[in-house]
Enzyme design. Structure first.
Site, short mmCIF file in Angstrom:
data_model
loop_
_atom_site.label_atom_id
_atom_site.label_comp_id
_atom_site.label_asym_id
_atom_site.label_seq_id
_atom_site.Cartn_x
_atom_site.Cartn_y
_atom_site.Cartn_z
N SER A 134 0.81 -1.22 0.00
CA SER A 134 0.00 0.00 0.00
C SER A 134 0.84 1.27 0.00
O SER A 134 0.35 2.34 -0.34
CB SER A 134 -0.95 0.02 1.20
N LYS A 163 0.33 4.55 6.96
CA LYS A 163 -0.14 5.39 5.85
C LYS A 163 0.52 6.77 5.96
O LYS A 163 1.09 7.13 7.00
CB LYS A 163 -1.67 5.57 5.91
#
Length: 267
Positions: free
Chosen positions: A58, A119
């Site tokens: 990701s 993230k």
């Protein structure tokens, strides 16, 4: 006049008792050393740096599967999630410092606090975040992005090509993102306006088409990230291996190591 005396020889029972006392002292010393080492490790992990490994793509290509990194626990202060097993000793954060836009942060997944996610934090409390045609908008303004050469790799014998961009935030901080392209109607490429609540953050993966992040609701993605769920800031890589070998599986390390990534700072 002083009379010289000689030590009387110990009996076998006395010798045995002396040996047992020394063994007991040795075990106590060993146990105390191990206990101290464990205590130091817990303190280091809870309050200074915590090691993590990257299990997904990701954050490609800034972070890759098989990267080992250290996360600074002191960067944003501490919550009960900073401690092993998240004991509910207190609420909120102590010694708090806010997350800065563009930081790569590790946090506990809101729907499953036993799971860690990583993230890039792009939405701060009060911000309006939206994706339109794959372009990131912050408070109504498109974030500047510059097209770079494609990122190409071979995976499972097949060539994969990603569009690569350099995004630059209003503060001047920049980083690289990957994009497979614009897909009309995609929930990742076209989103509603997200208003980040107070005490929360909005995180997006750098690999924009392969990240279940704050663009997706809490029930299936990340949703908004509560401040107390934030563990720390990802600071630098220590080691990196491209076959997903565990750190203790030293026989798998070479020649699969990515030496150019060893001990590098995370951007």
């Amino acid at each position: 006049m002083t009379e010289n005396t000689k030590d009387q020889p110990q009996t076998s029972a006395e010798v045995k008792k002396t040996v047992e006392i020394k063994k007991e002292e040795s075990w106590l010393e060993f146990a105390s050393t191990v206990g101290l080492a464990v205590l130091i490790a817990i303190i280091f992990r809870s309050f200074i740096y915590q090691p993590f490994t990257i299990p997904s793509e990701s954050m490609l290509n800034n972070l890759m599967v098989g990267d080992y990194l250290l996360v600074s626990k002191f960067s944003y202060g501490y919550s009960h999630h900073s401690l092993p097993f998240s004991p509910p000793l207190f609420s909120g954060r102590i010694f708090e410092s806010p997350v800065e836009r563009g930081d790569v942060a590790v946090f506990r997944l809101p729907r499953d606090p036993g799971t860690y996610y990583i993230k890039r934090i792009l939405g701060l409390p009060g911000d309006r975040i939206q994706m339109k045609k794959s372009v990131l908008y912050i408070n109504g303004e498109a974030v500047k992005r510059e097209r770079l050469e494609d990122y190409v790799r071979i995976k499972n014998g097949r060539q994969e090509v990603f569009k690569q961009y350099r995004e630059t935030l209003p503060s001047g901080r920049s980083y690289i993102t990957l994009d497979m392209g614009y897909f009309p109607g995609s929930r990742a490429d076209d989103t509603p306006v997200f208003r980040v609540p107070e005490g929360h953050y909005f995180g997006i993966g750098d690999n924009r088409d392969n990240s279940q992040d704050s663009r997706f609701p809490k029930s299936e993605g990340v949703g908004y990230i509560p401040s107390e769920n934030v563990i720390g800031r990802a600071e630098f890589l220590t080691l990196s291996f491209d076959d997903q070998a565990a750190l203790w599986e030293f026989w798998k390390w070479f020649p699969k190591e990515r030496r150019e990534r060893f001990f590098t700072k995370i951007k």
